[in-house]
Design a protein around this motif. Structure first.
Motif, short mmCIF file in Angstrom:
data_model
loop_
_atom_site.label_atom_id
_atom_site.label_comp_id
_atom_site.label_asym_id
_atom_site.label_seq_id
_atom_site.Cartn_x
_atom_site.Cartn_y
_atom_site.Cartn_z
N LYS A 199 0.91 -1.35 -0.46
CA LYS A 199 0.05 -0.12 -0.23
C LYS A 199 1.01 1.12 -0.29
CE LYS A 199 -4.52 1.01 2.15
NZ LYS A 199 -5.14 0.88 3.01
N PHE A 200 2.07 1.42 0.61
CA PHE A 200 2.94 2.16 0.76
C PHE A 200 4.63 2.20 0.55
CE2 PHE A 200 -0.56 2.58 4.70
CZ PHE A 200 -0.68 3.68 3.79
N LYS A 201 4.32 2.37 -1.01
CA LYS A 201 5.73 2.18 -1.38
C LYS A 201 6.89 3.89 -0.72
CE LYS A 201 4.24 -0.83 -4.14
NZ LYS A 201 4.85 -2.55 -3.59
N ASN A 202 6.30 4.33 -0.36
CA ASN A 202 7.17 5.71 0.33
C ASN A 202 8.25 4.68 1.81
OD1 ASN A 202 4.76 5.64 1.40
ND2 ASN A 202 5.10 8.34 1.58
N VAL A 203 7.22 3.58 2.27
CA VAL A 203 7.36 3.57 3.34
C VAL A 203 8.44 2.17 3.61
CG1 VAL A 203 6.00 2.85 5.63
CG2 VAL A 203 5.67 4.97 4.09
N THR A 204 9.49 2.58 4.38
CA THR A 204 9.63 0.63 4.85
C THR A 204 9.48 -0.19 5.28
OG1 THR A 204 12.85 2.22 4.63
CG2 THR A 204 12.38 -0.05 5.86
#
Length: 353
Positions: free
Chosen positions: A106-111
């Motif tokens: 869902k969140f490609k900018n989050v590790t």
């Protein structure tokens, strides 16, 4: 049957309560060590087992903190791996767990990472991130989070609850004192003053602790494999597949949409088998209705992505129903600002650029 089995377990509650009490006191007194970190660490957790809305709350924080470099660290419940694992494009529910997989997709900018030892996990992530979100770590007191968000379900908070194994509580209500914010989830749109007073009396929060309410915001149906979005149709036949702690709010929502529901319910984090999915597909295909779909939750959908189950469902109308926490308007500004203020004050300005 389960009710009577829990009664048989009541004697063991004394042992469990004693262990939990002593453990928490040892952490409070410094006999057992909690590790602090020089960066913002936000913990999302609950006192009861399952179903309080930790996943949509964590997702809410990701959106709120979009201006920061964020990592989500989870234990990875139900995974078959051990130790620290960083999510990547080859990850599955079996390697990192269903909720971490949902975050990653869902969140490609989050590790997204999993590690049963949260201290070790934070040490691997802290140099490259500005904020770390701990998913379901309220009882993991080896980490001293700078900010704790404690969740309770609206329908359960004022009811009588007892400790495990006879009940659902991981620890007593004394654990509320460690929270900076208590969030009452799955609340109705309109909350009476009587209900608010009853909840406040139950929690007995201190002046520095905040209380906020949130409700479930259901989104548009999304196809599990293609991503196509649709809405429910009136009088549609819905074959509902769930493996979550409390499917009742979802079922009530479906009733409000005027659809007919055939429910296939399994325990929380249940790993669906080919036989179970074949039974669902058989019921779906044998039903004469023209307007019919298969619906599951977003979390359950992560466990339907492996090749064998995907092959059984690929050519069928299989949709998941995303949800989001919607903080009540009266609480939202205060809730958001308290978190943003904490992150700004605890941020290591010299480390990440």
């Amino acid at each position: 049957m389960l009710k009577y089995l829990r009664l048989l377990l009541l004697p063991f509650n004394v042992i469990y309560a004693s262990v939990v009490f002593v453990r928490n006191k040892f952490f409070d007194w410094g006999v057992l060590r909690s590790t602090s970190f020089d960066m913002p660490i936000i913990c999302v957790g609950n006192l009861a087992v399952g179903g309080s809305g930790k996943t949509p709350t964590t997702e809410y924080l990701v959106r709120l903190l979009s201006g920061y470099k964020v990592a989500i660290l989870s234990r990875g419940y139900g995974r078959k791996t051990k130790g620290f694992v960083l999510a990547n494009d080859t990850s599955t529910a079996e390697t990192i767990g269903d909720e971490p997989l949902q975050y990653y997709r869902k969140f490609k900018n989050v590790t997204v990472a999993v590690c049963e030892d949260r201290v070790a996990g934070i040490r691997k992530l802290k140099e490259d991130h500005e904020v770390i979100l701990l998913d379901d770590a309220y009882q993991h007191r080896k980490v001293k989070a700078g900010f704790n968000i404690l969740l309770f379900e609206f329908s359960k908070i004022t009811s009588f609850q007892i400790l495990m194994p006879a009940g659902n509580l991981r620890e007593t209500f004394a654990g509320v004192k460690r929270a900076q914010v208590v969030l009452i989830t799955k609340s109705p749109s309109e909350i009476t003053d009587v209900a608010k007073t009853e909840i406040s009396n139950k929690l007995q929060l201190k002046t520095q602790q905040d209380l906020a309410y949130a409700r479930i915001g259901y989104q548009r149906l999304k196809h599990l494999y293609s991503g196509e979005e649709i809405d429910f149709s009136l009088n549609q036949e819905v074959f509902l597949l769930t493996g979550i702690a409390n499917p009742e709010p979802l079922k009530q929502y479906l009733v409000s949409k005027k659809v007919k529901v055939y429910s296939f319910e399994y325990p929380d984090h249940h790993r669906f088998t080919e036989k179970e999915i074949e039974a669902l597909v058989g019921s779906f295909q044998n039903h004469p209705a023209k307007e019919k779909i298969i619906v599951t939750t977003e979390k359950d959908g992560q466990r339907l992505l492996n090749d064998k189950l995907r092959d059984l469902l690929l050519n069928l109308p299989v949709y998941y129903l995303p949800i989001a926490n919607e903080i009540n308007a009266a609480d939202k500004s205060r809730f958001d600002q308290k978190i943003l203020d904490y992150v700004a004050s605890a941020k290591r300005f010299d480390k990440i650029h």
